[in-house]
Each structure stands twice: as structure tokens, then as C-alpha cells.
Design a protein around this motif. Structure first.
Motif, PDB file in Angstrom:
ATOM      1  N   SER A   1       0.829  -1.206   0.000  1.00  0.00           N
ATOM      2  CA  SER A   1       0.000   0.000   0.000  1.00  0.00           C
ATOM      3  C   SER A   1       0.861   1.253   0.000  1.00  0.00           C
ATOM      4  CB  SER A   1      -0.932  -0.006   1.215  1.00  0.00           C
ATOM      5  OG  SER A   1      -1.782  -1.138   1.184  1.00  0.00           O
ATOM      6  N   ARG A   2       1.900   1.266   0.818  1.00  0.00           N
ATOM      7  CA  ARG A   2       2.814   2.410   0.826  1.00  0.00           C
ATOM      8  C   ARG A   2       3.506   2.550  -0.532  1.00  0.00           C
ATOM      9  NH1 ARG A   2       3.885   0.287   6.083  1.00  0.00           N
ATOM     10  NH2 ARG A   2       5.710  -0.846   5.277  1.00  0.00           N
ATOM     11  N   GLY A   3       3.877   1.414  -1.126  1.00  0.00           N
ATOM     12  CA  GLY A   3       4.545   1.446  -2.419  1.00  0.00           C
ATOM     13  C   GLY A   3       3.655   2.011  -3.517  1.00  0.00           C
ATOM     14  N   LEU A   4       2.369   1.659  -3.515  1.00  0.00           N
ATOM     15  CA  LEU A   4       1.446   2.181  -4.515  1.00  0.00           C
ATOM     16  C   LEU A   4       1.281   3.696  -4.388  1.00  0.00           C
ATOM     17  CD1 LEU A   4      -1.216  -0.655  -4.357  1.00  0.00           C
ATOM     18  CD2 LEU A   4       0.017   0.021  -6.418  1.00  0.00           C
ATOM     19  N   ILE A   5       1.182   4.175  -3.165  1.00  0.00           N
ATOM     20  CA  ILE A   5       1.051   5.622  -2.945  1.00  0.00           C
ATOM     21  C   ILE A   5       2.293   6.351  -3.448  1.00  0.00           C
ATOM     22  CG2 ILE A   5       0.921   7.392  -1.145  1.00  0.00           C
ATOM     23  CD1 ILE A   5      -0.872   5.385   0.437  1.00  0.00           C
ATOM     24  N   GLN A   6       3.472   5.804  -3.106  1.00  0.00           N
ATOM     25  CA  GLN A   6       4.718   6.404  -3.574  1.00  0.00           C
ATOM     26  C   GLN A   6       4.833   6.321  -5.095  1.00  0.00           C
ATOM     27  OE1 GLN A   6       6.908   8.212  -2.051  1.00  0.00           O
ATOM     28  NE2 GLN A   6       8.290   8.404  -3.802  1.00  0.00           N
ATOM     29  N   GLY A   7       4.437   5.191  -5.667  1.00  0.00           N
ATOM     30  CA  GLY A   7       4.523   5.009  -7.103  1.00  0.00           C
ATOM     31  C   GLY A   7       3.664   5.999  -7.870  1.00  0.00           C
ATOM     32  N   ARG A   8       2.487   6.295  -7.371  1.00  0.00           N
ATOM     33  CA  ARG A   8       1.619   7.261  -8.048  1.00  0.00           C
ATOM     34  C   ARG A   8       2.222   8.665  -7.998  1.00  0.00           C
ATOM     35  NH1 ARG A   8      -2.649   3.442  -6.599  1.00  0.00           N
ATOM     36  NH2 ARG A   8      -2.834   4.158  -4.443  1.00  0.00           N
ATOM     37  N   LYS A   9       2.854   9.020  -6.885  1.00  0.00           N
ATOM     38  CA  LYS A   9       3.557  10.304  -6.808  1.00  0.00           C
ATOM     39  C   LYS A   9       4.691  10.357  -7.829  1.00  0.00           C
ATOM     40  CE  LYS A   9       4.800  12.011  -2.875  1.00  0.00           C
ATOM     41  NZ  LYS A   9       5.411  12.085  -1.518  1.00  0.00           N
ATOM     42  N   MET A  10       5.425   9.252  -7.942  1.00  0.00           N
ATOM     43  CA  MET A  10       6.532   9.201  -8.891  1.00  0.00           C
ATOM     44  C   MET A  10       6.046   9.361 -10.328  1.00  0.00           C
ATOM     45  SD  MET A  10       8.740   6.121  -7.111  1.00  0.00           S
ATOM     46  CE  MET A  10       9.643   5.791  -8.614  1.00  0.00           C
ATOM     47  N   ALA A  11       4.939   8.700 -10.679  1.00  0.00           N
ATOM     48  CA  ALA A  11       4.421   8.790 -12.041  1.00  0.00           C
ATOM     49  C   ALA A  11       4.083  10.234 -12.401  1.00  0.00           C
ATOM     50  CB  ALA A  11       3.194   7.895 -12.198  1.00  0.00           C
ATOM     51  N   ALA A  12       3.464  10.954 -11.471  1.00  0.00           N
ATOM     52  CA  ALA A  12       3.138  12.363 -11.714  1.00  0.00           C
ATOM     53  C   ALA A  12       4.407  13.191 -11.879  1.00  0.00           C
ATOM     54  CB  ALA A  12       2.282  12.906 -10.575  1.00  0.00           C
ATOM     55  N   ALA A  13       5.429  12.873 -11.101  1.00  0.00           N
ATOM     56  CA  ALA A  13       6.700  13.605 -11.208  1.00  0.00           C
ATOM     57  C   ALA A  13       7.360  13.353 -12.558  1.00  0.00           C
ATOM     58  CB  ALA A  13       7.627  13.193 -10.069  1.00  0.00           C
ATOM     59  N   TYR A  14       7.319  12.110 -13.042  1.00  0.00           N
ATOM     60  CA  TYR A  14       7.878  11.817 -14.361  1.00  0.00           C
ATOM     61  C   TYR A  14       7.150  12.607 -15.454  1.00  0.00           C
ATOM     62  CZ  TYR A  14      10.962   7.996 -12.894  1.00  0.00           C
ATOM     63  OH  TYR A  14      11.971   7.258 -12.325  1.00  0.00           O
ATOM     64  N   ARG A  15       5.816  12.657 -15.362  1.00  0.00           N
ATOM     65  CA  ARG A  15       5.073  13.416 -16.367  1.00  0.00           C
ATOM     66  C   ARG A  15       5.524  14.870 -16.396  1.00  0.00           C
ATOM     67  NH1 ARG A  15       2.202  17.127 -18.714  1.00  0.00           N
ATOM     68  NH2 ARG A  15       2.994  18.346 -16.966  1.00  0.00           N
ATOM     69  N   ASP A  16       5.615  15.479 -15.227  1.00  0.00           N
ATOM     70  CA  ASP A  16       5.984  16.887 -15.165  1.00  0.00           C
ATOM     71  C   ASP A  16       7.427  17.109 -15.622  1.00  0.00           C
ATOM     72  OD1 ASP A  16       3.459  17.335 -14.209  1.00  0.00           O
ATOM     73  OD2 ASP A  16       4.063  17.587 -12.114  1.00  0.00           O
ATOM     74  N   ALA A  17       8.326  16.225 -15.213  1.00  0.00           N
ATOM     75  CA  ALA A  17       9.733  16.377 -15.585  1.00  0.00           C
ATOM     76  C   ALA A  17       9.929  16.204 -17.087  1.00  0.00           C
ATOM     77  CB  ALA A  17      10.588  15.365 -14.823  1.00  0.00           C
ATOM     78  N   LEU A  18       9.276  15.195 -17.665  1.00  0.00           N
ATOM     79  CA  LEU A  18       9.414  14.976 -19.101  1.00  0.00           C
ATOM     80  C   LEU A  18       8.796  16.128 -19.893  1.00  0.00           C
ATOM     81  CD1 LEU A  18       8.649  11.159 -19.173  1.00  0.00           C
ATOM     82  CD2 LEU A  18      10.838  12.224 -19.732  1.00  0.00           C
ATOM     83  N   ALA A  19       7.676  16.658 -19.390  1.00  0.00           N
ATOM     84  CA  ALA A  19       7.056  17.799 -20.064  1.00  0.00           C
ATOM     85  C   ALA A  19       7.995  19.000 -20.090  1.00  0.00           C
ATOM     86  CB  ALA A  19       5.748  18.166 -19.373  1.00  0.00           C
ATOM     87  N   GLU A  20       8.817  19.157 -19.067  1.00  0.00           N
ATOM     88  CA  GLU A  20       9.744  20.278 -19.003  1.00  0.00           C
ATOM     89  C   GLU A  20      10.998  20.037 -19.845  1.00  0.00           C
ATOM     90  OE1 GLU A  20      12.565  22.733 -15.812  1.00  0.00           O
ATOM     91  OE2 GLU A  20      11.051  21.331 -15.054  1.00  0.00           O
ATOM     92  N   PHE A  21      11.517  18.809 -19.833  1.00  0.00           N
ATOM     93  CA  PHE A  21      12.831  18.561 -20.419  1.00  0.00           C
ATOM     94  C   PHE A  21      12.801  17.938 -21.815  1.00  0.00           C
ATOM     95  CE2 PHE A  21      13.991  19.260 -16.067  1.00  0.00           C
ATOM     96  CZ  PHE A  21      15.303  19.690 -16.091  1.00  0.00           C
ATOM     97  N   VAL A  22      11.685  17.349 -22.217  1.00  0.00           N
ATOM     98  CA  VAL A  22      11.617  16.647 -23.506  1.00  0.00           C
ATOM     99  C   VAL A  22      10.424  17.185 -24.294  1.00  0.00           C
ATOM    100  CG1 VAL A  22      11.551  14.393 -24.647  1.00  0.00           C
ATOM    101  CG2 VAL A  22      12.568  14.595 -22.367  1.00  0.00           C
ATOM    102  N   PRO A  23      10.656  17.914 -25.388  1.00  0.00           N
ATOM    103  CA  PRO A  23       9.556  18.543 -26.123  1.00  0.00           C
ATOM    104  C   PRO A  23       8.442  17.575 -26.533  1.00  0.00           C
ATOM    105  CG  PRO A  23      11.645  19.432 -26.866  1.00  0.00           C
ATOM    106  CD  PRO A  23      11.977  18.311 -25.927  1.00  0.00           C
ATOM    107  N   ALA A  24       8.774  16.320 -26.814  1.00  0.00           N
ATOM    108  CA  ALA A  24       7.743  15.356 -27.224  1.00  0.00           C
ATOM    109  C   ALA A  24       6.663  15.189 -26.169  1.00  0.00           C
ATOM    110  CB  ALA A  24       8.384  14.002 -27.530  1.00  0.00           C
ATOM    111  N   PHE A  25       6.992  15.478 -24.915  1.00  0.00           N
ATOM    112  CA  PHE A  25       6.054  15.270 -23.815  1.00  0.00           C
ATOM    113  C   PHE A  25       5.479  16.591 -23.282  1.00  0.00           C
ATOM    114  CE2 PHE A  25       8.792  11.562 -23.910  1.00  0.00           C
ATOM    115  CZ  PHE A  25       7.897  10.517 -23.742  1.00  0.00           C
ATOM    116  N   ALA A  26       5.633  17.655 -24.032  1.00  0.00           N
ATOM    117  CA  ALA A  26       5.215  18.976 -23.545  1.00  0.00           C
ATOM    118  C   ALA A  26       3.750  19.014 -23.133  1.00  0.00           C
ATOM    119  CB  ALA A  26       5.493  20.034 -24.608  1.00  0.00           C
ATOM    120  N   ASN A  27       2.904  18.283 -23.851  1.00  0.00           N
ATOM    121  CA  ASN A  27       1.465  18.273 -23.557  1.00  0.00           C
ATOM    122  C   ASN A  27       0.994  16.888 -23.099  1.00  0.00           C
ATOM    123  OD1 ASN A  27       0.901  21.057 -24.419  1.00  0.00           O
ATOM    124  ND2 ASN A  27       1.475  20.292 -26.453  1.00  0.00           N
TER     125      ASN A  27
END
Length: 446
Positions: free
Chosen positions: A262-288
């Protein structure tokens, strides 16, 4: 923990099946299909609402290699699953065998058809919760929990495809867990991003950490995304404008401990959101890009390993050993993911990890003996999947989906053969008959 004695009560009992398979991941699906194909009355229990495990509910975005770099070696039902799965990814070439992307929603239907067309019954949202054995190591009855309440089930042979060897462990079967200190490989919570610019994605720098110029290193160095722990970022185009990610590690997750998961799932969902935001900033293909889904299950690499009649060793792997009772071949590399203290955050860290993976040359593979599927202290239980009998380092190779498919088919066929005998005993299955029938069904047993 305090103890609470349950009051005695009667629950419904169904004893109409020859073979019961517990766990509907890749190994469980092929086990159920193979047992039913052989004529055994077969029931498959799955704790979630879909078959397929890692490739469906956990959203692992690609198959590990099906070939030994020369030819496909995971054949029979495994090859059928790969072939049918490719129909959901029309952008994949017909001849591709390695790191083939997965359309998880399509793959669910592939597994549904595989199991039910063979004649096996499936019951979803059903969890193994107890069992009873006799003094001879025979599992007499298992108990499940579902919306129907507690139910008891009897069969002549049980196939443990839980991934965690739950049935075997609860029946008193011997097992090991993790390394010598009990440490387990980290988990990963896979996710899917949509609204990705396909053309820009194909022409962007490779995101994988094996590329020293991957944008993941700039993301980590920025210190703006503390929920991104390392440079592990496998990714695949799984559909139009849609990229699946097997990225990052979640440490200290034990799939036999529900609070830990359960703790891992909560942490994993936070990580997924962070990847989306980071890729949107650093990789143009993921801007939107849009984070459309995280796995309903977290991706687990390791928990228990049974002690079977044979323990597959690193020496077996390094010697490319063959066995008279082998039921499939395996050629995947030794893929043991790092402890938290060794998290790969720089290109040299990834290079160091890759130097320990022991990759085979073209055409090389090793056998997996039937004896690795037979818990030595139980008579009517077989195990298939990542919890077979092997050393921990070898588990890093035999844990992946293609070989689990192959092991599951062998376990299901053996279960049906054992169930047809007067006194079912999985240790007494005629190995040559088993191997002959596997070959007739297309298995690769050179």
C-alpha cells in the motif's frame, strides 16, 4: 500481534475440479489453458479483475526478449500469446521478437480467450486465504474469499502461480526469500502517458539510462523532482501518441506484506506524476503529455522462491546447462535490480550495473528442469512463475514474462497428467511423456 480464534463454521465446498490454478498472471494463464487442453476439469482463480498480471494490471510496457538473438525459444502457448498480442500493436513489425511493446487492454482479451477457449473456468476478484493439508504434504482443501464470502475448494492437483508462492508457503513448503539478508529487489509502478508527439518522441534522444546523453540525467541533476529516484526509465510506444513507462524504483516493498504494498502504490503514483511533469519540461515530445493511468498493481520482481527437488544455480546459468527433465529453455540475462544504496543516478552507475548482467551470446540458452517446479515437501502442488526453485541471482533471469509463460504451460500439462493418476503425485509424473507432449504442442526442447 494478538491472536483471535475464529469460531467453527461451515462454508460451501466445491470438489468438482481436477486442477485448480491460483494466480492468473502469465504462468497461471498458460497453466490453466494447458491443463484444460489436456482434458482436466480446470479452474483458475485471479485476485484482480483481469488476467495477465505484469503485462496487463501492472502495465509493464514491453515483453522481455522471446528470442536467443537467433530464433524464438519461448514457443507453444508463449508464442501464441506473443503473436496474438501483436495484433493490438499494429506499429510493431511482424518479425520483431524482442522488447515488443504491449497493448495492455488488448492483451487482457488475449488471455481471456486463451484460457476460456481451452475450456478452463475463471473466477476473478477471488483471493486465496487459507488451506488445509494432511500429514503427507497433500493439500486437501483451499479456502478463498470473494463477494460470495468464504468458499472451500478441492482438487486433485493445485498449481501455485501466485508469484509469491503463497499456496506453497502456507501449506508448509520450504522457501527462501530475497538474498541472504532477506533484502528484496525493488518494485516499479508502471504508468502510461498519452498525448505524446509521436514524431518528436521517435526523434528525441533515447530516454533509457543506458544512453549517457539521456534527458533523465538532466532531470535528476536539476534537483527539481525529488520523487524521481534514479535513471531507470524503460519506455515503449504502446499506441498512437501513447508511451508506456517502466521507470524508477520503489524500495522496501514486500508483496507478502499488504501495508508495504500500500505504501509502495502511494509512492509510485507520486513518482508517475513527477515523471510526467519532468518529461514535459525537459523533452519537447512530452510537452502536452497526459498521465492517463498507473498500474492497478505495482510491479513486483521478487519475494519467495520455493525449495524444489532441484535448485537452479548460477553455475547452471553460466554453463548454459541442459537437463534430462528440462521443460523449457531460457536466455534472458541476469537482471537483478540494485539496492537503494546503489541507485543508478549517473551514466557510470548504469554502466556498472550492466557489467553484472551476464548476457548470453547469440544462440545460447539454458534449460529449466521440471524439478524446479516441484516443492520437495508437497505431493500435489506445482509452482510456475518467478517463485520457482532457484538461487536468488538466477531468479533475476527466470522471473520475466516469456519464460513464465513457458513454465506455466509445462506445469499445467504436468498437473493434468498427475491428476489423471490414482494417487496424484507431481514428483511421479513421467518426464519423457511430459516432454513429448510439450514438443507436440510446439515447445522448444532441443
Amino acid at each position: 500481534m494478538a491472536q483471535y480464534p475464529l469460531k467453527a463454521k461451515s462454508i460451501p465446498l466445491d470438489d468438482s475440479y481436477d486442477v485448480i490454478v491460483v494466480g492468473g498472471g502469465p504462468a497461471g494463464c498458460t497453466a490453466a489453458a494447458a491443463a484444460a487442453r489436456q482434458g482436466a476439469r480446470t479452474l483458475l482463480f485471479e485476485s484482480s479483475g483481469a488476467l495477465g498480471g505484469s503485462g496487463t494490471s501492472a502495465l509493464v510496457p514491453a515483453w522481455c526478449p522471446f528470442s536467443d538473438k537467433e530464433k524464438i525459444i519461448y514457443r507453444g502457448l508463449a508464442e501464441k500469446v506473443l503473436s496474438e498480442g501483436k495484433k493490438g500493436t499494429p506499429h510493431v513489425r511482424k518479425e520483431d521478437l524482442d522488447w515488443v511493446p504491449i497493448n495492455a487492454e488488448h492483451l487482457k482479451r488475449v488471455y481471456d480467450s486463451l484460457v476460456t477457449d481451452a475450456g478452463a473456468a475463471v473466477q476473478f476478484h477471488t483471493q486465496l486465504c487459507d488451506l488445509e493439508t494432511d500429514a503427507h504434504g497433500t493439500v486437501n482443501t483451499i479456502v478463498t474469499a470473494s463477494k460470495a464470502g468464504l468458499q472451500a475448494w478441492r482438487a486433485r492437483v493445485f498449481v501455485d502461480c501466485t508469484g509469491d508462492a503463497d499456496l506453497t508457503a502456507w501449506a508448509g513448503g520450504e522457501f527462501h526469500k530475497g538474498n541472504a539478508q532477506g533484502a528484496l529487489m525493488p518494485a516499479t509502478h508502471c504508468f502510461i502517458l498519452t498525448n505524446v508527439d509521436d514524431y518528436a518522441y521517435r526523434h528525441s534522444p533515447t530516454l533509457h539510462g543506458g544512453n549517457p546523453n539521456s534527458p533523465i540525467y538532466a532531470i535528476i541533476a536539476s534537483n527539481r523532482y525529488p520523487d524521481i529516484p534514479d535513471a531507470h526509465i524503460c519506455n515503449n510506444s504502446v499506441g498512437p501518441g501513447t508511451v508506456g513507462f517502466n521507470a524508477g524504483h520503489v524500495w522496501n516493498v514486500d508483496n507478502t506484506d499488504p501495508m508495504s504494498v500500500s505504501r509502495g502504490l502511494i509512492q509510485g503514483r507520486k513518482m508517475a506524476a513527477a515523471y510526467r511533469d519532468a518529461l514535459a519540461e525537459f523533452v519537447p515530445a512530452f510537452a502536452n503529455a497526459f498521465l492517463v493511468s498507473t498500474g492497478s498493481q505495482i510491479g513486483i520482481r521478487e519475494t519467495r522462491r520455493i525449495v524444489g527437488d532441484y535448485v537452479l544455480t548460477l553455475d547452471d546459468y553460466m554453463q548454459r546447462r541442459s537437463f534430462p527433465d528440462e521443460i523449457c529453455r531460457n536466455s534472458y540475462f541476469i537482471d537483478v535490480h540494485s539496492a537503494q544504496a546503489e541507485a543508478g543516478r549517473r551514466p557510470q552507475d548504469i554502466h556498472k550495473w550492466e557489467s553484472r548482467t551476464f548476457r548470453y551470446e547469440k544462440g545460447e540458452s539454458h534449460g529449466i528442469p521440471y524439478r524446479c517446479l516441484t516443492p520437495r515437501s508437497l505431493t500435489n502442488v506445482l509452482v510456475a512463475g518467478r517463485s520457482i526453485s532457484c538461487e536468488q541471482i538466477v531468479q533475476g533471469s527466470v522471473r520475466v514474462m516469456p519464460v513464465c509463460l513457458a513454465m506455466g504451460e509445462a506445469a499445467g500439462l504436468a498437473a493434468a497428467l498427475a491428476a489423471g493418476s490414482t494417487a496424484p503425485n507431481v514428483h511421479h509424473v513421467d518426464i519423457q511423456s511430459l516432454r513429448t507432449r510439450l514438443r507436440e504442442y510446439g515447445a522448444y526442447l532441443p
